[in-house]
Design an enzyme around this catalytic site. Structure first.
Site, PDB file in Angstrom:
ATOM      1  N   THR A 192       7.535 124.839  -8.612  1.00 41.86           N
ATOM      2  CA  THR A 192       7.774 123.637  -7.800  1.00 41.86           C
ATOM      3  C   THR A 192       8.031 124.012  -6.358  1.00 41.86           C
ATOM      4  OG1 THR A 192       8.739 122.367  -9.586  1.00 41.86           O
ATOM      5  CG2 THR A 192       9.559 121.863  -7.388  1.00 41.86           C
ATOM      6  N   ARG A 220       7.375 113.122 -19.976  1.00 40.69           N
ATOM      7  CA  ARG A 220       8.531 113.936 -19.570  1.00 40.69           C
ATOM      8  C   ARG A 220       8.686 113.946 -18.046  1.00 40.69           C
ATOM      9  NH1 ARG A 220       9.530 118.678 -16.207  1.00 40.69           N
ATOM     10  NH2 ARG A 220      11.301 119.791 -17.056  1.00 40.69           N
ATOM     11  N   VAL A 221       9.909 113.726 -17.597  1.00 39.53           N
ATOM     12  CA  VAL A 221      10.211 113.801 -16.169  1.00 39.53           C
ATOM     13  C   VAL A 221      11.271 114.886 -15.983  1.00 39.53           C
ATOM     14  CG1 VAL A 221      11.275 112.563 -14.231  1.00 39.53           C
ATOM     15  CG2 VAL A 221       9.611 111.399 -15.693  1.00 39.53           C
ATOM     16  N   GLY A 222      11.057 115.743 -15.015  1.00 34.93           N
ATOM     17  CA  GLY A 222      12.019 116.821 -14.775  1.00 34.93           C
ATOM     18  C   GLY A 222      13.045 116.453 -13.723  1.00 34.93           C
ATOM     19  N   ASP A 223      13.631 117.469 -13.136  1.00 36.61           N
ATOM     20  CA  ASP A 223      14.669 117.260 -12.124  1.00 36.61           C
ATOM     21  C   ASP A 223      14.094 116.933 -10.743  1.00 36.61           C
ATOM     22  OD1 ASP A 223      13.574 119.936 -12.147  1.00 36.61           O
ATOM     23  OD2 ASP A 223      14.973 120.376 -10.524  1.00 36.61           O
ATOM     24  N   THR A 243      14.367 124.777  -8.418  1.00 34.49           N
ATOM     25  CA  THR A 243      13.124 125.034  -9.128  1.00 34.49           C
ATOM     26  C   THR A 243      13.481 125.622 -10.484  1.00 34.49           C
ATOM     27  OG1 THR A 243      11.048 126.273  -9.054  1.00 34.49           O
ATOM     28  CG2 THR A 243      12.936 127.310  -8.018  1.00 34.49           C
ATOM     29  N   GLY A 244      12.573 125.472 -11.428  1.00 34.87           N
ATOM     30  CA  GLY A 244      12.839 126.016 -12.757  1.00 34.87           C
ATOM     31  C   GLY A 244      12.989 124.930 -13.803  1.00 34.87           C
ATOM     32  N   GLY A 246      13.889 122.051 -15.394  1.00 28.81           N
ATOM     33  CA  GLY A 246      14.514 120.854 -14.853  1.00 28.81           C
ATOM     34  C   GLY A 246      15.637 120.286 -15.693  1.00 28.81           C
TER      35      GLY A 246
HETATM   36  C1  SD4 Z   1      10.547 120.637 -13.666  1.00 27.35           C
HETATM   37  N1  SD4 Z   1      11.806 121.827 -12.017  1.00 27.35           N
HETATM   38  O1  SD4 Z   1       9.710 119.764 -13.835  1.00 27.35           O
HETATM   39  C2  SD4 Z   1      10.482 121.452 -12.407  1.00 27.35           C
HETATM   40  C3  SD4 Z   1       9.574 122.590 -12.648  1.00 27.35           C
HETATM   41  C4  SD4 Z   1       9.700 123.636 -11.623  1.00 27.35           C
HETATM   42  O2  SD4 Z   1       9.082 125.433 -10.503  1.00 27.35           O
HETATM   43  O3  SD4 Z   1      10.612 123.778 -10.914  1.00 27.35           O
HETATM   44  N2  SD4 Z   1       8.849 124.461 -11.404  1.00 27.35           N
HETATM   45  O4  SD4 Z   1      11.413 120.906 -14.494  1.00 27.35           O
END
Ligand code: SD4
Length: 332
Positions: A192, A220-223, A243-244, A246
């Site tokens: 991200t 699905r929705v992330g952070d 990032t990472g 979520g």
């Molecule tokens: C998520 N945080 O959708 C995002 C993915 C992400 O680097 O950070 N990718 O969970």
């Protein structure tokens, strides 16, 4: 007054006085922290963003910043670069699809006045960050999702586009062979972009945009589109993005936590570390995932911290651009 009542009255008065004093001291300390941050000479302008693709994104943001532009315009212009780049397979056009083969995008943006806008589960629109910006600027809402977000984008002149590239389709088809439905994010399949900028006027803004976890469940929705989880800006204190995985950021409202830690006097790196430690202490399964926080203070100080080593971030200021490795909780 009998002595018992007198004693009680005196105790209550003392307690009240102590409470008031404690509150005053706390409030003063809080104000001092804000003043401390505000009184430092800001290193500005400056822009920071997550991962290697941040270098190209920062370049676009920097152009806005050195032209005396606003941080909010800089971060929007910056993250549009990876959104449009088909080789960045974790943001916008060319992003990995969900397990149904659909590219679904999440983004949010926040300015120095606590204005914010977000879109989630948006399909067929190449620049979700600009849709998020218009949600902020033109609607009374903060977040639009799915069909509604797409309709709004089209009403604002965005074109419907096919976002699944041949390369991303191939990756999805390869994934389908095993179809492992565990939503594991590791260091290879997420990137991200989160970007934070401090402009010449000393104002902070941030943006975050992603195609989310590769091969995620449909819907699905992330952070990344969630204010407080994937991005937070408080113009008195600082800004943070993430990032990472979520789900871990959502469970801990990670970016808000980072900014609040900075409010308590922590440096950006210390605050990012504290948020990673909160995840580690609260969430048992954190070790198999990556999470990286990036923060920028009102004075232009920046820092980062992550779970696994391997997370890097781009910094651009008057001295040029550089890519830095974040410190990590788990060292390899
Ligand atoms: C998520 N945080 O959708 C995002 C993915 C992400 O680097 O950070 N990718 O969970």
């Amino acid at each position: 007054m009998n002595s018992k009542r007198h004693f009680l009255k005196q105790s209550l008065t003392t307690l009240f006085a102590l409470g008031t004093a404690a509150f005053t001291v706390k409030t003063m300390a809080h104000k001092q922290n804000i003043n401390k941050v505000a009184s430092m000479t800001p290193r500005k302008p400056i822009v920071v963003s997550t991962w290697q693709h941040g270098i190209a994104a920062n370049k676009a943001a920097w152009q806005v910043l050195i032209d005396n532009g606003k941080a909010i315009d800089a971060v929007e212009a910056g993250v549009r670069i990876p959104e449009a780049d088909p080789d960045v397979m974790t943001v916008g056009y060319g992003g990995y699809p969900d397990r149904e083969g659909k590219v679904t995008l999440d983004a949010c943006i926040m300015d120095e006045n606590q204005n914010c806008g977000a879109v989630a589960f948006l399909q067929n629109i190449k620049h979700p960050i600009s849709v998020a910006r218009l949600v902020m600027d033109k609607t009374p809402h903060v977040m639009l999702v799915g069909e509604g977000a797409q309709q709004f984008a089209k009403s604002q002149g965005f074109l419907e586009e096919h976002l699944l590239t041949a390369k991303a389709k191939k990756a999805w088809q390869d994934w389908l062979i095993e179809s492992k439905y565990a939503p594991v994010i590791n260091i290879e399949n997420h990137d991200t972009i989160g970007m934070l900028a401090l402009d010449n006027n000393g104002n902070l803004s941030g943006a975050c945009t992603t195609s989310g976890a590769a091969f995620k469940m449909s819907g699905r929705v992330g952070d990344s589109p969630i204010i407080g989880a994937g991005l937070y800006v408080d113009n008195d204190i600082g800004a943070a993005t993430a990032t990472g995985m979520g789900e871990l950021m959502i469970k801990t409202v990670g970016c808000h936590l980072v900014v609040e830690m900075m409010r308590q006097g922590m440096t950006p790196t210390q605050a990012c570390k504290a948020a990673v430690e909160r995840i580690a202490n609260k969430l048992g399964d954190y070790k198999q995932f990556q999470v990286g926080f990036l923060a920028l203070s009102k004075s232009g100080e920046y820092g980062s911290f992550c779970i696994q080593s391997g997370f890097n971030y781009a910094v651009t200021d008057h001295k040029g651009s550089k890519l830095l490795d974040a410190e990590s909780l788990i060292k390899i």
